[in-house]
Scaffold this motif. Structure first.
Motif, PDB file in Angstrom:
ATOM      1  N   LYS A   4      21.723  43.792  39.942  1.00  0.00           N
ATOM      2  CA  LYS A   4      22.934  44.583  39.716  1.00  0.00           C
ATOM      3  C   LYS A   4      22.732  46.023  40.183  1.00  0.00           C
ATOM      4  O   LYS A   4      23.634  46.633  40.757  1.00  0.00           O
ATOM      5  CB  LYS A   4      23.338  44.526  38.245  1.00  0.00           C
ATOM      6  N   ILE A   5      21.543  46.572  39.966  1.00  0.00           N
ATOM      7  CA  ILE A   5      21.235  47.940  40.400  1.00  0.00           C
ATOM      8  C   ILE A   5      21.434  48.087  41.906  1.00  0.00           C
ATOM      9  O   ILE A   5      21.938  49.113  42.368  1.00  0.00           O
ATOM     10  CB  ILE A   5      19.789  48.328  39.994  1.00  0.00           C
ATOM     11  N   THR A   6      21.030  47.077  42.658  1.00  0.00           N
ATOM     12  CA  THR A   6      21.157  47.157  44.115  1.00  0.00           C
ATOM     13  C   THR A   6      22.538  46.750  44.609  1.00  0.00           C
ATOM     14  O   THR A   6      22.791  46.770  45.811  1.00  0.00           O
ATOM     15  CB  THR A   6      20.099  46.272  44.818  1.00  0.00           C
ATOM     16  N   GLY A   7      23.414  46.359  43.703  1.00  0.00           N
ATOM     17  CA  GLY A   7      24.775  46.021  44.097  1.00  0.00           C
ATOM     18  C   GLY A   7      24.931  44.629  44.689  1.00  0.00           C
ATOM     19  O   GLY A   7      25.962  44.318  45.271  1.00  0.00           O
ATOM     20  N   LEU A   8      23.903  43.784  44.508  1.00  0.00           N
ATOM     21  CA  LEU A   8      23.991  42.423  45.056  1.00  0.00           C
ATOM     22  C   LEU A   8      24.798  41.491  44.166  1.00  0.00           C
ATOM     23  O   LEU A   8      25.326  40.492  44.636  1.00  0.00           O
ATOM     24  CB  LEU A   8      22.585  41.849  45.274  1.00  0.00           C
ATOM     25  N   ILE A   9      24.875  41.808  42.872  1.00  0.00           N
ATOM     26  CA  ILE A   9      25.679  40.998  41.955  1.00  0.00           C
ATOM     27  C   ILE A   9      26.602  41.903  41.148  1.00  0.00           C
ATOM     28  O   ILE A   9      26.365  43.110  41.044  1.00  0.00           O
ATOM     29  CB  ILE A   9      24.819  40.124  41.005  1.00  0.00           C
ATOM     30  N   VAL A  10      27.618  41.292  40.589  1.00  0.00           N
ATOM     31  CA  VAL A  10      28.550  41.991  39.698  1.00  0.00           C
ATOM     32  C   VAL A  10      28.672  41.165  38.425  1.00  0.00           C
ATOM     33  O   VAL A  10      28.308  39.991  38.396  1.00  0.00           O
ATOM     34  CB  VAL A  10      29.940  42.185  40.354  1.00  0.00           C
ATOM     35  N   SER A  11      29.189  41.808  37.386  1.00  0.00           N
ATOM     36  CA  SER A  11      29.374  41.092  36.129  1.00  0.00           C
ATOM     37  C   SER A  11      30.745  41.408  35.564  1.00  0.00           C
ATOM     38  O   SER A  11      31.373  42.400  35.921  1.00  0.00           O
ATOM     39  CB  SER A  11      28.286  41.485  35.131  1.00  0.00           C
ATOM     40  N   ARG A  12      31.171  40.522  34.667  1.00  0.00           N
ATOM     41  CA  ARG A  12      32.414  40.756  33.934  1.00  0.00           C
ATOM     42  C   ARG A  12      32.230  40.193  32.537  1.00  0.00           C
ATOM     43  O   ARG A  12      31.513  39.217  32.328  1.00  0.00           O
ATOM     44  CB  ARG A  12      33.613  40.109  34.626  1.00  0.00           C
ATOM     45  N   ARG A  13      32.842  40.853  31.582  1.00  0.00           N
ATOM     46  CA  ARG A  13      32.742  40.432  30.190  1.00  0.00           C
ATOM     47  C   ARG A  13      34.001  39.667  29.818  1.00  0.00           C
ATOM     48  O   ARG A  13      35.108  40.054  30.156  1.00  0.00           O
ATOM     49  CB  ARG A  13      32.574  41.641  29.290  1.00  0.00           C
ATOM     50  N   GLU A  14      33.802  38.558  29.135  1.00  0.00           N
ATOM     51  CA  GLU A  14      34.912  37.774  28.587  1.00  0.00           C
ATOM     52  C   GLU A  14      34.543  37.455  27.138  1.00  0.00           C
ATOM     53  O   GLU A  14      33.717  36.573  26.891  1.00  0.00           O
ATOM     54  CB  GLU A  14      35.121  36.494  29.405  1.00  0.00           C
ATOM     55  N   GLY A  15      35.128  38.203  26.217  1.00  0.00           N
ATOM     56  CA  GLY A  15      34.737  38.053  24.808  1.00  0.00           C
ATOM     57  C   GLY A  15      33.309  38.512  24.633  1.00  0.00           C
ATOM     58  O   GLY A  15      32.952  39.618  25.029  1.00  0.00           O
ATOM     59  N   LYS A  16      32.474  37.640  24.077  1.00  0.00           N
ATOM     60  CA  LYS A  16      31.068  37.979  23.864  1.00  0.00           C
ATOM     61  C   LYS A  16      30.199  37.630  25.070  1.00  0.00           C
ATOM     62  O   LYS A  16      29.036  38.024  25.130  1.00  0.00           O
ATOM     63  CB  LYS A  16      30.534  37.264  22.628  1.00  0.00           C
ATOM     64  N   GLU A  17      30.744  36.856  25.996  1.00  0.00           N
ATOM     65  CA  GLU A  17      29.967  36.404  27.158  1.00  0.00           C
ATOM     66  C   GLU A  17      30.087  37.375  28.329  1.00  0.00           C
ATOM     67  O   GLU A  17      31.134  37.966  28.564  1.00  0.00           O
ATOM     68  CB  GLU A  17      30.460  35.033  27.642  1.00  0.00           C
ATOM     69  N   VAL A  18      28.981  37.507  29.065  1.00  0.00           N
ATOM     70  CA  VAL A  18      28.973  38.265  30.315  1.00  0.00           C
ATOM     71  C   VAL A  18      28.677  37.268  31.426  1.00  0.00           C
ATOM     72  O   VAL A  18      27.717  36.497  31.338  1.00  0.00           O
ATOM     73  CB  VAL A  18      27.916  39.390  30.303  1.00  0.00           C
ATOM     74  N   TYR A  19      29.515  37.264  32.434  1.00  0.00           N
ATOM     75  CA  TYR A  19      29.375  36.346  33.559  1.00  0.00           C
ATOM     76  C   TYR A  19      28.934  37.124  34.793  1.00  0.00           C
ATOM     77  O   TYR A  19      29.414  38.229  35.043  1.00  0.00           O
ATOM     78  CB  TYR A  19      30.693  35.627  33.831  1.00  0.00           C
ATOM     79  N   TYR A  20      28.050  36.518  35.560  1.00  0.00           N
ATOM     80  CA  TYR A  20      27.491  37.146  36.757  1.00  0.00           C
ATOM     81  C   TYR A  20      27.829  36.316  37.982  1.00  0.00           C
ATOM     82  O   TYR A  20      27.877  35.087  37.916  1.00  0.00           O
ATOM     83  CB  TYR A  20      25.969  37.262  36.634  1.00  0.00           C
ATOM     84  N   LYS A  21      28.013  37.014  39.106  1.00  0.00           N
ATOM     85  CA  LYS A  21      28.207  36.339  40.398  1.00  0.00           C
ATOM     86  C   LYS A  21      27.783  37.303  41.494  1.00  0.00           C
ATOM     87  O   LYS A  21      27.633  38.506  41.263  1.00  0.00           O
ATOM     88  CB  LYS A  21      29.660  35.909  40.586  1.00  0.00           C
ATOM     89  N   ALA A  22      27.603  36.778  42.689  1.00  0.00           N
ATOM     90  CA  ALA A  22      27.243  37.612  43.833  1.00  0.00           C
ATOM     91  C   ALA A  22      28.385  38.567  44.142  1.00  0.00           C
ATOM     92  O   ALA A  22      29.562  38.219  44.008  1.00  0.00           O
ATOM     93  CB  ALA A  22      26.932  36.737  45.049  1.00  0.00           C
ATOM     94  N   ALA A  23      28.033  39.767  44.527  1.00  0.00           N
ATOM     95  CA  ALA A  23      29.032  40.763  44.895  1.00  0.00           C
ATOM     96  C   ALA A  23      29.701  40.342  46.203  1.00  0.00           C
ATOM     97  O   ALA A  23      29.095  39.665  47.040  1.00  0.00           O
ATOM     98  CB  ALA A  23      28.372  42.124  45.064  1.00  0.00           C
ATOM     99  N   ASP A  24      30.929  40.732  46.355  1.00  0.00           N
ATOM    100  CA  ASP A  24      31.672  40.438  47.587  1.00  0.00           C
ATOM    101  C   ASP A  24      31.473  41.602  48.563  1.00  0.00           C
ATOM    102  O   ASP A  24      32.399  42.363  48.841  1.00  0.00           O
ATOM    103  CB  ASP A  24      33.155  40.225  47.264  1.00  0.00           C
ATOM    104  N   THR A  25      30.232  41.723  49.031  1.00  0.00           N
ATOM    105  CA  THR A  25      29.885  42.801  49.967  1.00  0.00           C
ATOM    106  C   THR A  25      29.249  42.199  51.214  1.00  0.00           C
ATOM    107  O   THR A  25      28.739  41.075  51.185  1.00  0.00           O
ATOM    108  CB  THR A  25      28.880  43.793  49.337  1.00  0.00           C
TER     109      THR A  25
END
Length: 126
Positions: free
Chosen positions: A76-97
Motif C-alpha cells: 500500500k505504501i508503494t501504491g501497488l494496492i488500495v483498500s476500502r472499508r465495508e463495516g468492520k472488514e477491509v478489502y484489498y485489491k491491486a491499484a488501477d495504475t
C-alpha cells in the motif's frame, strides 16, 4: 554537446538531457525493493485477480494474518494496492495504475503463467 572522457567517435548531443533524474530511478528502485519478497509478489498477484480481506488472503497464501498485514502495508505504501472499508472488514485489491498493471504483466511473463480468467486454449499455448 557533452564531451565524454573517452572518445569512441560517438556524439551525445542530446543524451544528457534525456537521462532521467536520479529521483526517477529511485521510484523504480523502491518498487523493485518491495517486490524482492516472494510472499509479497504472491499477495500482489492474487490481488490483481480479486478483492479480498486479510483473513481470506491469509488462507489463500497459507500465511498468518499478521504476516499478510505486514506485506499489505508495504504494498500500500508503494501504491501497488488500495483498500476500502465495508463495516468492520477491509478489502484489498491491486491499484488501477500503470505501474501495478505493468508489474502484474511482468510477473506473469517472467514465470510464464496466465491470469485465472484466461481461456484454456491460451494456457495450452505456454
Amino acid at each position: 554537446m557533452k564531451t565524454l572522457p573517452h572518445d569512441h567517435g560517438q556524439t551525445f548531443e542530446h543524451m544528457p538531457d534525456q537521462i532521467p533524474n536520479p529521483e526517477d530511478f529511485q521510484i523504480v528502485a523502491d518498487l523493485f525493493k518491495q517486490m524482492s519478497d516472494q510472499s509479497r509478489i504472491r499477495i500482489f498477484w492474487l490481488l490483481c485477480h480479486c478483492e479480498e480481506c486479510v483473513i481470506n488472503i491469509s488462507s489463500l497464501v497459507e500465511m498468518s494474518s499478521p504476516a499478510v498485514s505486514h506485506h499489505l502495508k508495504q504494498l500500500k505504501i508503494t501504491g501497488l494496492i488500495v483498500s476500502r472499508r465495508e463495516g468492520k472488514e477491509v478489502y484489498y485489491k491491486a491499484a488501477d495504475t500503470v505501474q501495478a498493471q505493468l508489474l502484474h504483466r511482468m510477473i506473469e511473463q517472467v514465470i510464464q503463467i496466465s491470469c485465472p480468467s484466461s481461456s484454456p486454449s491460451h494456457k495450452e499455448g505456454k
